[in-house]
Structures are given as C-alpha cells and as structure tokens.
Scaffold this motif. Structure first.
Motif, PDB file in Angstrom:
ATOM      1  N   LEU A   1      17.157  37.336  -1.932  1.00  0.00           N
ATOM      2  CA  LEU A   1      16.475  37.177  -3.217  1.00  0.00           C
ATOM      3  C   LEU A   1      14.963  37.276  -3.107  1.00  0.00           C
ATOM      4  O   LEU A   1      14.284  37.514  -4.115  1.00  0.00           O
ATOM      5  N   THR A   2      14.424  37.088  -1.923  1.00  0.00           N
ATOM      6  CA  THR A   2      12.968  37.136  -1.747  1.00  0.00           C
ATOM      7  C   THR A   2      12.494  38.414  -1.078  1.00  0.00           C
ATOM      8  O   THR A   2      11.299  38.550  -0.787  1.00  0.00           O
ATOM      9  N   SER A   3      13.390  39.364  -0.836  1.00  0.00           N
ATOM     10  CA  SER A   3      12.996  40.600  -0.155  1.00  0.00           C
ATOM     11  C   SER A   3      13.187  41.844  -1.015  1.00  0.00           C
ATOM     12  O   SER A   3      12.771  42.931  -0.619  1.00  0.00           O
ATOM     13  N   GLN A   4      13.818  41.713  -2.176  1.00  0.00           N
ATOM     14  CA  GLN A   4      13.979  42.848  -3.091  1.00  0.00           C
ATOM     15  C   GLN A   4      14.146  42.314  -4.504  1.00  0.00           C
ATOM     16  O   GLN A   4      14.507  41.152  -4.707  1.00  0.00           O
ATOM     17  N   GLY A   5      13.850  43.171  -5.503  1.00  0.00           N
ATOM     18  CA  GLY A   5      13.859  42.717  -6.886  1.00  0.00           C
ATOM     19  C   GLY A   5      14.739  43.537  -7.793  1.00  0.00           C
ATOM     20  O   GLY A   5      14.461  43.655  -8.997  1.00  0.00           O
ATOM     21  N   ARG A   6      15.802  44.109  -7.261  1.00  0.00           N
ATOM     22  CA  ARG A   6      16.702  44.925  -8.084  1.00  0.00           C
ATOM     23  C   ARG A   6      17.476  44.027  -9.032  1.00  0.00           C
ATOM     24  O   ARG A   6      18.214  43.129  -8.612  1.00  0.00           O
ATOM     25  N   GLY A   7      17.324  44.267 -10.336  1.00  0.00           N
ATOM     26  CA  GLY A   7      17.915  43.390 -11.336  1.00  0.00           C
ATOM     27  C   GLY A   7      19.413  43.255 -11.213  1.00  0.00           C
ATOM     28  O   GLY A   7      19.971  42.175 -11.456  1.00  0.00           O
ATOM     29  N   LYS A   8      20.089  44.318 -10.850  1.00  0.00           N
ATOM     30  CA  LYS A   8      21.541  44.291 -10.680  1.00  0.00           C
ATOM     31  C   LYS A   8      21.974  43.237  -9.684  1.00  0.00           C
ATOM     32  O   LYS A   8      23.064  42.668  -9.804  1.00  0.00           O
ATOM     33  N   PHE A   9      21.125  42.964  -8.702  1.00  0.00           N
ATOM     34  CA  PHE A   9      21.444  41.988  -7.660  1.00  0.00           C
ATOM     35  C   PHE A   9      20.929  40.592  -7.994  1.00  0.00           C
ATOM     36  O   PHE A   9      21.667  39.603  -7.902  1.00  0.00           O
ATOM     37  N   VAL A  10      19.650  40.500  -8.369  1.00  0.00           N
ATOM     38  CA  VAL A  10      19.035  39.176  -8.453  1.00  0.00           C
ATOM     39  C   VAL A  10      19.412  38.434  -9.734  1.00  0.00           C
ATOM     40  O   VAL A  10      19.530  37.205  -9.719  1.00  0.00           O
ATOM     41  N   ARG A  11      19.595  39.162 -10.838  1.00  0.00           N
ATOM     42  CA  ARG A  11      19.932  38.479 -12.086  1.00  0.00           C
ATOM     43  C   ARG A  11      21.239  37.690 -11.981  1.00  0.00           C
ATOM     44  O   ARG A  11      21.264  36.487 -12.272  1.00  0.00           O
ATOM     45  N   PRO A  12      22.353  38.325 -11.616  1.00  0.00           N
ATOM     46  CA  PRO A  12      23.604  37.558 -11.598  1.00  0.00           C
ATOM     47  C   PRO A  12      23.619  36.437 -10.583  1.00  0.00           C
ATOM     48  O   PRO A  12      24.236  35.391 -10.820  1.00  0.00           O
ATOM     49  N   LEU A  13      22.932  36.598  -9.462  1.00  0.00           N
ATOM     50  CA  LEU A  13      22.923  35.531  -8.464  1.00  0.00           C
ATOM     51  C   LEU A  13      22.147  34.323  -8.964  1.00  0.00           C
ATOM     52  O   LEU A  13      22.607  33.174  -8.853  1.00  0.00           O
ATOM     53  N   PHE A  14      20.956  34.554  -9.527  1.00  0.00           N
ATOM     54  CA  PHE A  14      20.183  33.424 -10.045  1.00  0.00           C
ATOM     55  C   PHE A  14      20.900  32.767 -11.230  1.00  0.00           C
ATOM     56  O   PHE A  14      20.885  31.535 -11.369  1.00  0.00           O
ATOM     57  N   LYS A  15      21.533  33.565 -12.075  1.00  0.00           N
ATOM     58  CA  LYS A  15      22.229  32.985 -13.226  1.00  0.00           C
ATOM     59  C   LYS A  15      23.416  32.139 -12.773  1.00  0.00           C
ATOM     60  O   LYS A  15      23.677  31.067 -13.331  1.00  0.00           O
ATOM     61  N   ALA A  16      24.137  32.625 -11.759  1.00  0.00           N
ATOM     62  CA  ALA A  16      25.267  31.848 -11.246  1.00  0.00           C
ATOM     63  C   ALA A  16      24.785  30.563 -10.587  1.00  0.00           C
ATOM     64  O   ALA A  16      25.387  29.490 -10.762  1.00  0.00           O
ATOM     65  N   LEU A  17      23.696  30.638  -9.844  1.00  0.00           N
ATOM     66  CA  LEU A  17      23.137  29.439  -9.226  1.00  0.00           C
ATOM     67  C   LEU A  17      22.679  28.444 -10.289  1.00  0.00           C
ATOM     68  O   LEU A  17      22.947  27.241 -10.197  1.00  0.00           O
ATOM     69  N   ALA A  18      21.967  28.934 -11.294  1.00  0.00           N
ATOM     70  CA  ALA A  18      21.426  28.039 -12.320  1.00  0.00           C
ATOM     71  C   ALA A  18      22.528  27.355 -13.113  1.00  0.00           C
ATOM     72  O   ALA A  18      22.369  26.216 -13.572  1.00  0.00           O
ATOM     73  N   LYS A  19      23.641  28.017 -13.281  1.00  0.00           N
ATOM     74  CA  LYS A  19      24.750  27.457 -14.050  1.00  0.00           C
ATOM     75  C   LYS A  19      25.434  26.314 -13.312  1.00  0.00           C
ATOM     76  O   LYS A  19      25.983  25.397 -13.930  1.00  0.00           O
ATOM     77  N   ASP A  20      25.392  26.356 -11.978  1.00  0.00           N
ATOM     78  CA  ASP A  20      26.002  25.319 -11.146  1.00  0.00           C
ATOM     79  C   ASP A  20      24.965  24.213 -10.935  1.00  0.00           C
ATOM     80  O   ASP A  20      24.200  24.226  -9.974  1.00  0.00           O
ATOM     81  N   VAL A  21      24.922  23.252 -11.859  1.00  0.00           N
ATOM     82  CA  VAL A  21      23.832  22.284 -11.912  1.00  0.00           C
ATOM     83  C   VAL A  21      23.708  21.465 -10.634  1.00  0.00           C
ATOM     84  O   VAL A  21      22.606  21.230 -10.128  1.00  0.00           O
ATOM     85  N   GLN A  22      24.811  21.046 -10.074  1.00  0.00           N
ATOM     86  CA  GLN A  22      24.748  20.140  -8.924  1.00  0.00           C
ATOM     87  C   GLN A  22      24.450  20.855  -7.614  1.00  0.00           C
ATOM     88  O   GLN A  22      23.628  20.394  -6.823  1.00  0.00           O
ATOM     89  N   TRP A  23      25.111  21.985  -7.349  1.00  0.00           N
ATOM     90  CA  TRP A  23      24.921  22.663  -6.062  1.00  0.00           C
ATOM     91  C   TRP A  23      23.927  23.813  -6.155  1.00  0.00           C
ATOM     92  O   TRP A  23      22.985  23.909  -5.374  1.00  0.00           O
TER      93      TRP A  23
END
Length: 645
Positions: free
Chosen positions: A585-607
């Motif tokens: 996530l800190t070495s490239q900024g391709r939206g196809k990759f970073v958007r879904p990963l950050f959204k999935a992380l943000a949705k999981d409030v505890q972990w």
C-alpha cells in the motif's frame, strides 16, 4: 424536388451540427483533417457533466503555452482557444475547476469580460466569457492550483529513480478542467497544440507528436507538441521528469524513468506485434506512432489510452509478460474510445466494453485461444461480482446506458461498463458469426471515426448494417435489454466450465481442508488468480500458512497475484500478511489495488481499521488526487470509528 430516404441512423446524426450553420451535410465518414467533429443534438447526447453550450459557441482548437513549476506545483501561462459560434452568440461557457484566471482577451488583446460561477461538487465551475460580434479567438492567462485534481506532483523520493521530481496528469473523466480552461466534454472534440517550458534537464512527453527538438536556453527547455486530429479534451495528457526512451519497433517505443526503462522495454517487446494484430482486426492505426510511458508507481490506473502515448502503471511489470493484456487493452482504445468516443459518461461502456472485447481478441491473436478464453472467464467472474455490488440484477447501475444526473462522472467506471459491455459484443458475435461481426465492427470504426457516439447511435448502426431487418435475429440478440435494462440478459454466452476446471477443483479441495496444490508452479497468472479468487474469503490460519509456505505470496512480485492474496488475507484477518500489505500500500497507488484493500480494512473496525489508520498517513502522499479523494472519505485518521454519514 429530390426525394431523400433517411435511415434511423441518419435521423440520429442529422441533428449533429457545426455551430455556424446548424447542419451536417456530410456523405460518409470525414477525415480528421477535413472537418471539426459534429455536435450531437439528441437529448441522450447532452453532457450533464459540462457547463458548455456548444450549439451556441464551441471550442475547436486549444493552443497551450505553459510553464511547469515543481516548487509551487503549478502549470501557468496561456490557453488560446479557437471557437466556432453562432453569429448572435453573446458568450461562450467553459469548464473550470480551481483555475486561477488572470486575464481574458481576444485576438487583438482587447479584454473580454468573464465570470467564474459557483462551484459544484461534481462539475467544478462555469467560466463564462462575453463575446464581441467578431470574436473567433480567446486568450486566457491563468495558473492551475497546487491541488489540481488532474495533476500529481512527486518529490524525487517518490519516484523510481529517487533523483528528480516528476509530474503527470490524468484527465479522464472530467479532471482536465483543473489545468486547461476549455469545454471539458467528450462530445466536444478539439485539436490542440502545446509549448511546455520546464527546467533544463527535464523531459516532457504529451499525448501528441512532438513537432521539433526541444530548445534549451538559459536554464530552460521548451517542448512543442501538436495534435492535428480532433480528440475529446480528456485525452490531452502530460508527463514531465527524468525520462529515457527505448524503441520497440518501427512505430512503437517506451518512455520510462532510467531506473525502470530496461525492465519496461523487456516486458513490452510484443507491442509492435500488438499493433499489427489490432490493425488486422479493426483497420488501420490512424494515430501515427504508438508509444507508451511507464509512469512512477503513483499512477492511479492500470493504463490510460491517451492518443500516441499510452500512460501505464509499472505494476504490470511481472518479468514474464503475463500482465501485458493491459497494453492490448490500451492499444485497442486507439479504435474504441479514441476514434469513436462516448458523447457522455452515461455511455462509458461504448469506450470500455468495446475495448475489453477487442483486448481479448488481440490476446487471442498473439497468445492463443486458451489464454483468451481464460481471460474471458475471469471477466465473467468480475461481471457477476459487479452486478452483486451494484444492487443485484435489478440495480440501476447494472445497465450499460446509465443515468448519472446529479452524480459524479466517475460513478460509471465499474466493471459493468467493461465486462457487461464485452459480454454484449461476444453475444452478438456468437449469434452472427465472427467473420460477419468483425466486418461490422471494422465498419463501425470507419463510419464514426473522430466523432462522438451514443448508445442510440450504436444500436441504430447495428440494426442498419448488421441485422438489416432480420426480425428473428433482432429478437435473439435482445439488444435493448442489454443496453437499457438492469442485470444480465438470459442470452449471455458464458465460457465453458472446463476453462478453469483444475483450478476450481483445487480451490474446493483447499477450502475443505486439503493441501496447497503442487500444480501451482505450472499455472499461468490467470489460473493462479482464479484459484485464489475462488477460495472462501475467511480461511483458517493453518490453510493460509500452507499457501504462504508453498508459494511465498507475501513476497511475489506479480502484483495482480499479490493483490488477490492480500484481499484474501485481509478478509481472513491474517496477521503474517500485514507487513506485505503495508509495503504494497505504500509502494504503489493503483486504485484497483489500494481502494478495495483500504475499504476492507476500514470496515473491519476491531482488526483492520487500526492497521489502515496506521498505514494511510504514510501512503496518502503517494496517491493521485483521484484515489486520495475517495479514500479520504473513510476517515482513517480516526482510529476505530467509522466515517460519519
């Protein structure tokens, strides 16, 4: 009186007009050099994402003379606009998003009154300029804002070479209005030229041929470009930095940072063959050279089909050419999208669906039917997923022709446009035969070269030039269902189940407690992706451990495979993948990759959310505004708390 028989297609396009005479009396396709593209006047061709009123006054040519300043993060200078207008037009309306306008004058350097209207969150602001009775040319002196939505300014540390700053643009869908004052609508095609002033030692490329060698004097270099063809304004693109060039063939080559150029050239060795394969399918390549630039890893898309100069992400460089279908896709846009262009973003599928279909035909021509069939099957997987995430079969955004009124132009950029559009064309091909369909498609590009098109024009052309009154065929194709109704019609031609039989069997076995398949070593990238994507999103740690031990997925340099792995790891809360996730996530900024990963992380409030909140501040400066704008809404600065609605 001479009687004229008017077809449905002609009826749709006769409303198209040059502003000066309100008629389009062309007989057959015109060359780009001979005419300015028509303005379509049917209601479905009205671009609600532009303030322009092109039937009153329209831009036909843009001449830029701009200086690039890395320190202030601005492009500034003049834009000279040639306009076509009705004789009684009192004003022309342009699109603006944050431009700092200093003056507006006519060709005689006499001031023209102007006003910047209220800002709209989706469209920016109207720039309204008063016209004198004889005004045919406007000169605007201005600067782009440091946070212009089309531009990303990178420090040396954020580039591959770490030695010099870099800047690049991304105009699609409506972001070029943040650095070019023009009518920023794909329905208003314009020729253009540019003189770009940069610090000596900086190289500039644009989406147009360079017309002379750069001139360097007094610590400054000037690069000159000219696009004689009429293009949609979002196709005007620029990149500047430390760049090297390698030839790939008689009319193809690659630009990249010196640190990247060799790996990029090795990956792109088949580019010349791709152009030849595309021409065999769809007719002559009409843009002169086909060069590409491999940008720093911050580029937000896989690629952008800017004419003459495709912009590419470095994330396609896998070392084995397994991801070069991306290049085939962007090349195919030289016909679908760049020649015949969606008049509005409601019909984005006309660009992307046709291109996705053509991409796989080029892949089949060069790499064989098995490879193409696997990519079609992955595309149908993506289509099924897109339908589910856009409201299911009844969801309005699962239609090809969208309704984006009051919404962002980018809301239509889902896999529906790409994969449902491609499936639609495959279905037509399956019913009429490939030879007959190819002949129609080549004719489509000839008939609509350098012009805006709509879904209605597409369907009328199909009926006139392919179906030709065959009522049984018309009923079988279900044309209107595909374009105007939600979901996927029942006549969809799905790939054979055997395409990924081995991988599907292995996924089922692992999900049930089996071991990591040894056949992985012999699988293609597409086969590995199918295997990973078919696994349950929540796997127990021992099975994830087995996959990591067998394949070192945390360390794979194939970023498509790595993304599929990390998506699975995040869904399964797999801690051993977190260091790999952070590096990714800190070495490239391709939206196809970073958007879904950050959204999935943000949705999981505890972990996941605490992990995202720790990583995002470090990653955010690398991301293009198009990506950062979306991710900022997640509120990751507030650990553990969802974004307020």
């Amino acid at each position: 009186m001479k009687l004229v028989r008017v077809s449905l297609l002609a009826a749709l396009t006769l409303g198209a007009c040059r502003v000066s005479d309100n008629t389009n009396n062309s007989e057959g396709p015109k060359t780009a050099e001979a005419t300015v593209a028509p303005i379509l006047t049917t209601p479905d061709a009205q671009d609600l994402h532009s303030y322009a009123r092109p039937r009153e006054a329209r831009v036909t040519h843009v001449a830029l003379d701009l200086s690039l300043d890395f320190e202030t993060k601005r492009l500034g200078g003049t834009a000279t606009l040639d306009i076509d207008r009705k004789a009684d037009a009192k004003e022309i309306v342009l699109d603006d998003n944050g431009l700092e306008i200093q003056s507006v004058v006519d060709a005689s350097k006499q001031p023209l009154p102007y006003k910047v209207g209220a800002n709209d969150q989706y469209r920016g602001s109207p720039l309204t300029i008063a016209l004198k009775p004889d005004t045919k040319r406007i000169v605007i002196t201005y600067k782009s804002a440091p946070d212009a939505s089309a531009l990303l300014w990178l420090s040396p540390e954020q580039t591959a070479g770490k030695k010099a700053p870099f800047m690049f643009s991304q105009g699609e869908s409506i972001n070029n209005r943040s650095w070019i004052p023009t009518q920023d609508s794909p329905a208003i095609r314009q020729s253009w030229e540019a003189a770009i002033h940069v610090p000596a030692g900086t190289t500039v490329v644009m989406s147009a041929p360079r017309i002379e060698q750069p001139i360097t004097q007094g610590g400054e270099s000037v690069f000159n470009f000219r696009m004689d063809h009429s293009v949609a304004p979002y196709m005007i693109a620029i990149a500047a930095g430390d760049l090297a060039f390698k030839s790939l063939g008689n009319r193809t080559g690659v630009w990249a940072e010196p640190a990247t150029i060799n790996a990029a050239a090795n990956e792109l060795v088949d580019t010349e063959k791709m152009v030849a394969a595309a021409e065999k399918l769809y007719g002559p390549y009409r843009w002169g050279r086909y060069d590409v630039i491999v940008l720093p890893p911050s580029f937000p898309f896989g690629g952008m089909e800017n004419p003459n100069m495709t912009f590419l992400t470095p994330t396609f460089i896998a070392g084995d050419k397994s991801l070069v279908s991306l290049v085939a896709h962007e090349l195919a846009h030289s016909w679908s999208g760049n020649l015949a262009t969606n008049a509005t973003w409601n019909d984005f599928w006309l660009n992307e669906g046709m291109t996705t279909y053509a991409e796989r035909r080029i892949v089949e021509e060069l790499y064989g039917k098995k490879v193409a069939d696997e990519q079609v099957a992955l595309g149908v997987d993506a289509l099924d997923k897109a339908v589910a995430s856009n409201g299911g079969p009844g969801g309005g955004d699962t239609r090809l022709h969208l309704d984006l009124k009051g919404r962002s132009a980018d809301d239509g950029t889902s896999d529906i446009a790409y994969e449902k559009g491609a499936a639609f064309l495959r279905t037509i091909e399956a019913n009429v035969g490939r030879e007959r369909f190819d002949a129609w498609l080549k004719g489509w590009f000839d008939r609509h070269a350098f012009q805006p098109v709509t879904s209605a024009i597409f369907l009328a052309d199909l009926r006139q030039n392919l179906i030709k009154g065959d009522k049984a065929l018309e009923q079988k194709l279900m044309l209107d269902d595909w374009v105007y109704k939600p979901g996927v019609p029942s006549n969809l031609v799905r790939p054979a189940a055997a395409v990924f039989a081995e991988q599907d069997k292995a996924s089922t076995a692992l999900a049930g407690g089996g071991t990591a398949p040894q056949a992985w070593a012999n699988w293609t990238t597409d086969e590995r992706l199918r295997f990973l994507n078919r696994l349950p999103r929540k796997l127990p740690k021992p099975r994830l451990d087995a996959l990591q031990a067998a394949y070192d997925l945390n360390g794979t340099q194939n970023l498509e495979v790595r993304f599929a792995w990390l998506d699975l790891a995040v869904g399964s809360r797999y801690d051993p993948a977190v260091p790999s996730l952070e590096q990714f996530l800190t070495s490239q900024g391709r939206g196809k990759f970073v958007r879904p990963l950050f959204k999935a992380l943000a949705k999981d409030v505890q972990w996941g959310r605490p992990i995202a909140a720790r990583i995002y501040p470090k990653a955010r400066p690398l991301y293009h505004p198009l990506v950062g704008r979306d991710l900022d809404k997640l509120g990751l600065q507030t650990v553990g708390k969802p974004t307020p609605k």
